[in-house]
Design a protein around this motif. Structure first.
Motif, PDB file in Angstrom:
ATOM      1  N   ALA A 259       0.832  -1.202   0.000  1.00 21.41           N
ATOM      2  CA  ALA A 259       0.000   0.000   0.000  1.00 21.41           C
ATOM      3  C   ALA A 259       0.868   1.254   0.000  1.00 21.41           C
ATOM      4  CB  ALA A 259      -0.933  -0.004   1.205  1.00 21.41           C
ATOM      5  N   ILE A 260       1.981   1.213   0.748  1.00 19.40           N
ATOM      6  CA  ILE A 260       2.910   2.347   0.765  1.00 19.40           C
ATOM      7  C   ILE A 260       3.453   2.600  -0.638  1.00 19.40           C
ATOM      8  CG2 ILE A 260       5.166   3.111   1.590  1.00 19.40           C
ATOM      9  CD1 ILE A 260       4.543   1.724   4.236  1.00 19.40           C
ATOM     10  N   ASP A 261       3.793   1.538  -1.320  1.00 17.80           N
ATOM     11  CA  ASP A 261       4.280   1.647  -2.695  1.00 17.80           C
ATOM     12  C   ASP A 261       3.196   2.247  -3.594  1.00 17.80           C
ATOM     13  OD1 ASP A 261       5.949   1.432  -4.839  1.00 17.80           O
ATOM     14  OD2 ASP A 261       6.178  -0.738  -4.752  1.00 17.80           O
ATOM     15  N   GLU A 262       1.953   1.822  -3.366  1.00 18.84           N
ATOM     16  CA  GLU A 262       0.840   2.279  -4.206  1.00 18.84           C
ATOM     17  C   GLU A 262       0.496   3.750  -3.982  1.00 18.84           C
ATOM     18  OE1 GLU A 262      -2.359  -0.409  -3.485  1.00 18.84           O
ATOM     19  OE2 GLU A 262      -1.294  -2.126  -4.346  1.00 18.84           O
ATOM     20  N   LEU A 263       0.949   4.333  -2.879  1.00 17.65           N
ATOM     21  CA  LEU A 263       0.748   5.769  -2.694  1.00 17.65           C
ATOM     22  C   LEU A 263       1.381   6.544  -3.842  1.00 17.65           C
ATOM     23  CD1 LEU A 263       1.567   6.209   1.116  1.00 17.65           C
ATOM     24  CD2 LEU A 263      -0.697   6.220   0.061  1.00 17.65           C
ATOM     25  N   ASP A 264       2.453   5.974  -4.397  1.00 19.58           N
ATOM     26  CA  ASP A 264       3.142   6.524  -5.564  1.00 19.58           C
ATOM     27  C   ASP A 264       3.831   7.860  -5.265  1.00 19.58           C
ATOM     28  OD1 ASP A 264       4.000   6.083  -8.154  1.00 19.58           O
ATOM     29  OD2 ASP A 264       2.393   7.291  -9.049  1.00 19.58           O
ATOM     30  N   ALA A 265       4.248   8.044  -4.017  1.00 19.46           N
ATOM     31  CA  ALA A 265       5.063   9.215  -3.689  1.00 19.46           C
ATOM     32  C   ALA A 265       6.460   9.010  -4.263  1.00 19.46           C
ATOM     33  CB  ALA A 265       5.137   9.395  -2.179  1.00 19.46           C
ATOM     34  N   ASP A 266       7.088  10.084  -4.679  1.00 20.80           N
ATOM     35  CA  ASP A 266       8.432   9.972  -5.250  1.00 20.80           C
ATOM     36  C   ASP A 266       9.467   9.655  -4.171  1.00 20.80           C
ATOM     37  OD1 ASP A 266       7.819  10.740  -8.060  1.00 20.80           O
ATOM     38  OD2 ASP A 266       7.164  12.587  -7.073  1.00 20.80           O
ATOM     39  N   VAL A 267       9.260  10.203  -2.964  1.00 17.32           N
ATOM     40  CA  VAL A 267      10.179   9.956  -1.845  1.00 17.32           C
ATOM     41  C   VAL A 267       9.350   9.761  -0.580  1.00 17.32           C
ATOM     42  CG1 VAL A 267      12.114  10.830  -0.466  1.00 17.32           C
ATOM     43  CG2 VAL A 267      11.935  11.449  -2.892  1.00 17.32           C
ATOM     44  N   ILE A 268       9.679   8.729   0.179  1.00 18.69           N
ATOM     45  CA  ILE A 268       9.020   8.502   1.457  1.00 18.69           C
ATOM     46  C   ILE A 268      10.066   8.445   2.554  1.00 18.69           C
ATOM     47  CG2 ILE A 268       9.032   5.992   1.094  1.00 18.69           C
ATOM     48  CD1 ILE A 268       6.513   5.846   2.799  1.00 18.69           C
ATOM     49  N   SER A 269       9.780   9.063   3.689  1.00 15.68           N
ATOM     50  CA  SER A 269      10.669   8.945   4.854  1.00 15.68           C
ATOM     51  C   SER A 269       9.902   8.230   5.960  1.00 15.68           C
ATOM     52  CB  SER A 269      11.147  10.317   5.323  1.00 15.68           C
ATOM     53  OG  SER A 269      10.050  11.168   5.592  1.00 15.68           O
ATOM     54  N   ILE A 270      10.612   7.327   6.656  1.00 20.36           N
ATOM     55  CA  ILE A 270       9.979   6.468   7.651  1.00 20.36           C
ATOM     56  C   ILE A 270      10.829   6.418   8.910  1.00 20.36           C
ATOM     57  CG2 ILE A 270       9.143   4.135   8.157  1.00 20.36           C
ATOM     58  CD1 ILE A 270       8.746   3.674   5.216  1.00 20.36           C
ATOM     59  N   GLU A 271      10.192   6.497  10.070  1.00 20.12           N
ATOM     60  CA  GLU A 271      10.888   6.318  11.348  1.00 20.12           C
ATOM     61  C   GLU A 271      11.478   4.918  11.422  1.00 20.12           C
ATOM     62  OE1 GLU A 271      11.486   4.556  15.120  1.00 20.12           O
ATOM     63  OE2 GLU A 271       9.727   4.094  13.924  1.00 20.12           O
ATOM     64  N   THR A 272      12.730   4.840  11.886  1.00 20.95           N
ATOM     65  CA  THR A 272      13.316   3.512  12.097  1.00 20.95           C
ATOM     66  C   THR A 272      14.325   3.476  13.234  1.00 20.95           C
ATOM     67  OG1 THR A 272      14.441   1.672  11.008  1.00 20.95           O
ATOM     68  CG2 THR A 272      15.187   3.872  10.428  1.00 20.95           C
ATOM     69  N   SER A 273      14.683   4.643  13.785  1.00 20.37           N
ATOM     70  CA  SER A 273      15.807   4.667  14.726  1.00 20.37           C
ATOM     71  C   SER A 273      15.525   3.914  16.020  1.00 20.37           C
ATOM     72  CB  SER A 273      16.197   6.115  15.044  1.00 20.37           C
ATOM     73  OG  SER A 273      15.106   6.802  15.611  1.00 20.37           O
ATOM     74  N   ARG A 274      14.337   4.075  16.609  1.00 23.50           N
ATOM     75  CA  ARG A 274      14.064   3.398  17.883  1.00 23.50           C
ATOM     76  C   ARG A 274      13.891   1.898  17.711  1.00 23.50           C
ATOM     77  NH1 ARG A 274      10.717   6.246  22.738  1.00 23.50           N
ATOM     78  NH2 ARG A 274      11.848   8.204  22.770  1.00 23.50           N
ATOM     79  N   SER A 275      13.495   1.501  16.517  1.00 20.16           N
ATOM     80  CA  SER A 275      13.317   0.066  16.293  1.00 20.16           C
ATOM     81  C   SER A 275      14.626  -0.585  15.857  1.00 20.16           C
ATOM     82  CB  SER A 275      12.221  -0.185  15.250  1.00 20.16           C
ATOM     83  OG  SER A 275      12.480   0.527  14.063  1.00 20.16           O
ATOM     84  N   HIS A 276      15.732   0.195  16.001  1.00 20.27           N
ATOM     85  CA  HIS A 276      17.072  -0.350  15.775  1.00 20.27           C
ATOM     86  C   HIS A 276      17.228  -1.010  14.397  1.00 20.27           C
ATOM     87  CE1 HIS A 276      17.481   0.490  20.020  1.00 20.27           C
ATOM     88  NE2 HIS A 276      16.490  -0.334  20.280  1.00 20.27           N
ATOM     89  N   GLY A 277      16.627  -0.389  13.404  1.00 20.09           N
ATOM     90  CA  GLY A 277      16.821  -0.867  12.039  1.00 20.09           C
ATOM     91  C   GLY A 277      15.975  -2.060  11.657  1.00 20.09           C
ATOM     92  N   GLU A 278      15.069  -2.489  12.557  1.00 23.49           N
ATOM     93  CA  GLU A 278      14.256  -3.672  12.222  1.00 23.49           C
ATOM     94  C   GLU A 278      13.354  -3.424  11.017  1.00 23.49           C
ATOM     95  OE1 GLU A 278      12.260  -4.491  15.864  1.00 23.49           O
ATOM     96  OE2 GLU A 278      14.146  -4.768  16.938  1.00 23.49           O
ATOM     97  N   LEU A 279      12.987  -2.157  10.808  1.00 21.70           N
ATOM     98  CA  LEU A 279      12.134  -1.833   9.674  1.00 21.70           C
ATOM     99  C   LEU A 279      12.798  -2.199   8.355  1.00 21.70           C
ATOM    100  CD1 LEU A 279       9.480  -0.452   8.810  1.00 21.70           C
ATOM    101  CD2 LEU A 279      10.740   1.692   8.715  1.00 21.70           C
ATOM    102  N   ILE A 280      14.109  -2.184   8.367  1.00 18.10           N
ATOM    103  CA  ILE A 280      14.849  -2.496   7.141  1.00 18.10           C
ATOM    104  C   ILE A 280      14.493  -3.892   6.625  1.00 18.10           C
ATOM    105  CG2 ILE A 280      17.194  -2.872   6.256  1.00 18.10           C
ATOM    106  CD1 ILE A 280      18.046  -0.614   8.219  1.00 18.10           C
ATOM    107  N   ASP A 281      14.106  -4.779   7.522  1.00 16.31           N
ATOM    108  CA  ASP A 281      13.686  -6.120   7.101  1.00 16.31           C
ATOM    109  C   ASP A 281      12.582  -6.065   6.065  1.00 16.31           C
ATOM    110  OD1 ASP A 281      15.506  -7.134   8.847  1.00 16.31           O
ATOM    111  OD2 ASP A 281      14.039  -7.634  10.406  1.00 16.31           O
ATOM    112  N   SER A 282      11.707  -5.081   6.195  1.00 20.45           N
ATOM    113  CA  SER A 282      10.602  -4.940   5.240  1.00 20.45           C
ATOM    114  C   SER A 282      11.126  -4.776   3.824  1.00 20.45           C
ATOM    115  CB  SER A 282       9.731  -3.734   5.600  1.00 20.45           C
ATOM    116  OG  SER A 282       9.180  -3.864   6.882  1.00 20.45           O
ATOM    117  N   PHE A 283      12.240  -4.046   3.710  1.00 25.88           N
ATOM    118  CA  PHE A 283      12.775  -3.753   2.386  1.00 25.88           C
ATOM    119  C   PHE A 283      13.738  -4.833   1.893  1.00 25.88           C
ATOM    120  CE2 PHE A 283      11.365   0.152   4.345  1.00 25.88           C
ATOM    121  CZ  PHE A 283      10.505   0.619   3.360  1.00 25.88           C
TER     122      PHE A 283
END
Length: 761
Positions: free
Chosen positions: A654-678
């Protein structure tokens, strides 16, 4: 026995955020620990006294907190992150360190409490060895009993929910941790029983989600142990925010009462009671008044609902209460002197919701007449039929919604066009939007609002702040700049003030996280705009620099999710009203030369339904609204968006489907775990994963930021990666903000050199 009344939880913050002010005085060392405890006790007792005076039969004890109720529970059971265990700062300071960070130690992760805008501190269970540090519930129970004569209802987050919301342990360790926790809960309950507690509320909202068989087995085992070890206490298994799953099994648990939500889970919970019945040996705590919105309840309609429940369970086994804790609504309407009376008359904050509970309870106990309920409902009918909800312009636009564009050319084509236009360096640096709102900024805004400062003088002051921070950003070497949002109080409230059909209360504060409170706008009518909302400041900022300055808007989904939304039409229709208003603003920015426009959707995920079956409809509506708002711009105009405090695995498409050219996402407190998504999903558009946490009063080290950049580039192409903090910088001090950004830029430059050398070699 007659119908009784209960409350699930009450707001902590005070009628004018007095609680927040005491917290921040303590943090800044203006109060000693002893003074802090005295002040907090007065707030706690005042909250209880108000509920007592309103005639609530079962008053919650332990819902009061110094920061967060999940953190309270974790700390009570010794679940302190390893990095804070060797601190010699005392019990209270350690508690706050976990929430806020300290001495270079990162605070625990913070995320949304189910699908609300309240943030809780995520317990960390790595090497967990729980023990009972102190029975905070016992102390507060005795306090209420001794000082106010209240035999209250202690409230605690249940062990299954606590464990399910925690992190830092393997699935194979879950049973062991739960087995260690249960005896501690039992010890707490036994002490409460010995002190005279008759009712104990155990919150298990995890049971409204799509639960697995293993969770159900845990619940059966846990509550079997509770009842066996603490007889003669009435346990309430409390759920909220939706209908419960596994209804047939849950109602057979060995507890004396079950709390169900008959607002957000109304139809399903009613259907299940009708189909499967309700045990004769249990009491139903029925959440009939909406604890998450601020519109008056139609007491005539609620009376019909209660009649159905009486028919199903009987009067002597029914307790009326809000659908969830009133933590999610403002405290009282009595201070709102400036709201339009026709709107105010249709509103109900926490105190008024307790009045609604009391009125309905008295009606069914023969103490209030039907005519009094009818009189109460008149205000609801007046606002339904008002001109606010019959704006021709909005109705015509919604009728031809399918004629508005919601698609742009391919992102790959746009990327090439935009790269040629902006010519940014590798790993472009930027910020999320806001800069520190100092005491001076707030003071000047207050003077302007009071009429002590002219419009011209206030505008000059704002422009001076914008120029000062454009210069600071230039000096720091940031690549894409922002104007700083000094004219804005809150990212949603500001737009609420500018839009028609939206009202802003004066004292309608709600806790968001810690001492951070927000005033959600009240969407009462058809939303539309009369004039541009942000163009003046954005154009002025852009005139000061040759670097691109982002226009800053809040997206339609976030405005809806962070507002109190009218309840006479669907949320999707209101969402589309807002999307069209934001579309006009996007077009106005572009027409005035703003080439980068950030439309923040910080709250997209928090609106996600708790039931998987409802997810698709919500995400489709959210994506459509964002695209309606952003898809009319030229290919060379770059659309940004921002999201914070979320696990994105389940909505990455769904984030991809927003079709924004650039997205910024919080990840610092989760110690980079969000990177797993990518790692799992190939995301090809521009992306910034926040490289440092702005919610902690600390300056990150160069090593920390370099590591965070490296971690992101392990899964992302360097040509798509942006470097930025994880959120806006409004709440931070100027000195720490400049210092942190200086290190961020330095870390980026070092990494650019590394990448260039890699290519050359």
């Amino acid at each position: 026995m007659s119908i009784q009344s209960s409350n699930i939880g009450y707001p902590r913050i005070g009628e004018n955020r007095e609680w927040k002010k005491v917290l921040e005085k303590f943090w800044s060392k203006e109060l000693t620990e002893a003074q802090f405890y005295v002040e907090m006790e007065q707030f706690r007792l005042n909250n209880l006294r108000k509920q007592q005076e309103k005639g609530i039969n079962l008053i919650p004890i332990g819902d009061f907190s110094y920061y967060d109720h999940v953190l309270d529970t974790a700390v009570m059971f010794g679940l302190i992150p390893t990095r804070f265990k060797d601190e010699e700062t005392g019990v209270l300071q350690t508690y706050f360190d976990i929430a806020r960070g300290n001495k270079g130690k990162v605070a625990s992760e913070m995320t949304k409490w189910f699908n609300t805008n309240y943030h809780f501190i995520v317990p960390e269970l790595h090497n967990a060895k729980p023990y009972l540090r102190e029975n905070r519930l016992l102390a507060m129970f005795n306090e209420a009993k001794d000082k106010l004569g209240i035999n209250g209802k202690p409230v605690i987050v249940g062990p299954v929910t606590l464990l399910s919301l925690s992190k830092g342990y393997e699935d194979s360790e879950r049973a062991e941790i739960l087995a260690a926790l249960v005896p501690l809960y039992i010890e707490v309950f036994q002490q409460l029983k010995a002190a005279g507690a008759e009712w104990i509320q155990i919150d298990e909202p995890i049971l409204v989600k799509d639960i697995q068989e293993g969770i159900l087995a845990e619940v059966k085992e846990v509550y079997g142990q509770f009842t066996a070890n603490v007889p003669e206490v009435n346990f309430i298994l409390q759920t909220y925010f939706e209908s419960i799953e596994a209804y047939e099994e849950i109602i057979q648990l060995p507890v004396q009462a079950i709390g169900l939500d008959f607002v957000h889970g109304k139809e399903t919970n009613l259907e299940k009671i009708s189909k499967y019945g309700f045990p004769e040996d249990k009491i139903l705590f029925a959440g009939i008044i909406d604890g998450r919105n601020i519109w008056k309840a139609s007491l005539l309609e609620k009376a019909k609902l209660v009649e159905k429940l009486v028919e199903a369970v009987g009067e002597d086994r029914l307790v009326l209460q809000p659908s969830c804790s009133l933590l999610h609504v403002p405290v009282t309407l009595k201070s709102e002197k400036e709201l339009d009376e026709s709107i105010k008359d249709a509103l109900s904050f926490a105190d008024e919701k307790l009045d609604e509970i009391t009125l309905l309870t008295k009606f069914f106990n023969g103490e209030v007449t039907l005519a009094e309920l009818e009189k109460y409902d008149e205000a609801i009918e007046r606002v339904k039929n008002s001109e606010y909800r019959n704006v021709t312009k909005v109705h015509e636009a919604i009728a031809k919604l399918d004629q508005y564009s919601s698609k742009r050319v391919s992102s790959k084509e746009r990327k090439e066009i935009q790269e040629n236009r902006f010519n940014l360096p590798l790993l472009p640096t930027t910020t999320i939007g806001s800069f520190p709102q100092t005491k001076e900024v707030r003071k000047e805004r207050l003077k302007w609002r009071k009429g002590e400062l002219s419009n011209e003088a206030y505008e000059q002051y704002i422009q001076a702040e914008i120029k000062r921070w454009i210069d600071i950003q230039e000096d720091l070497g940031l690549d894409v700049l922002v104007h700083g949002e000094f004219e804005r109080t809150d990212m949603v409230e500001y737009f609420g003030e500018k839009m028609e059909g939206v009202a802003i209360s004066k004292f309608g504060w709600v806790q968001s996280y810690g001492s951070r409170c927000v005033k959600p706008p009240i969407i009462y009518g058809d939303v539309h705009c009369i004039e541009p909302m942000t163009v003046k400041e954005a154009v002025y900022a852009q005139s000061l620099t040759d670097k691109p300055v982002k226009g800053m808007l809040t997206g339609p989904v976030t405005i809806i999710n962070w507002s109190f939304v009218r309840d006479d039409i669907s949320r999707t229709e209101v969402l589309n009203h807002v999307a069209l208003a934001i579309r006009e603003e996007v077009e106005a920015l572009e027409a005035n030369g703003i080439a980068m426009i950030q439309v923040d959707e910080a709250a997209l995920r928090e609106g996600l339904p708790l039931k998987e079956a409802k997810t698709k409809v919500y995400l489709e509506a959210a994506v459509y609204a964002f695209r309606i708002a952003t898809s009319s711009v030229k290919d060379e105009t770059q659309i940004h968006t921002h999201m914070c405090y979320s696990n994105f695995d389940d909505i990455i498409e769904a984030i991809d489907e927003l079709d924004a050219d650039v997205i910024s996402i919080e990840t610092s407190r989760s110690h980079g775990e969000l990177i797993d998504s990518f790692e799992k999903y190939k995301y090809e558009k521009g992306i910034g994963l926040g490289v440092y946490d702005i919610h902690s009063p600390r300056v990150p080290s160069l090593e920390e930021l370099t590591l965070n950049i490296a971690r992101a580039l392990a899964v992302l192409d360097e040509r798509q990666f942006w470097v930025n903090p994880d959120c806006g910088l409004k709440t931070r001090g100027e000195t720490e903000t400049v210092a942190a950004l200086e290190i961020m830029v330095e870390a980026t430059k070092l990494y650019r050199e590394k990448l260039i050398n890699k290519v050359l070699n």
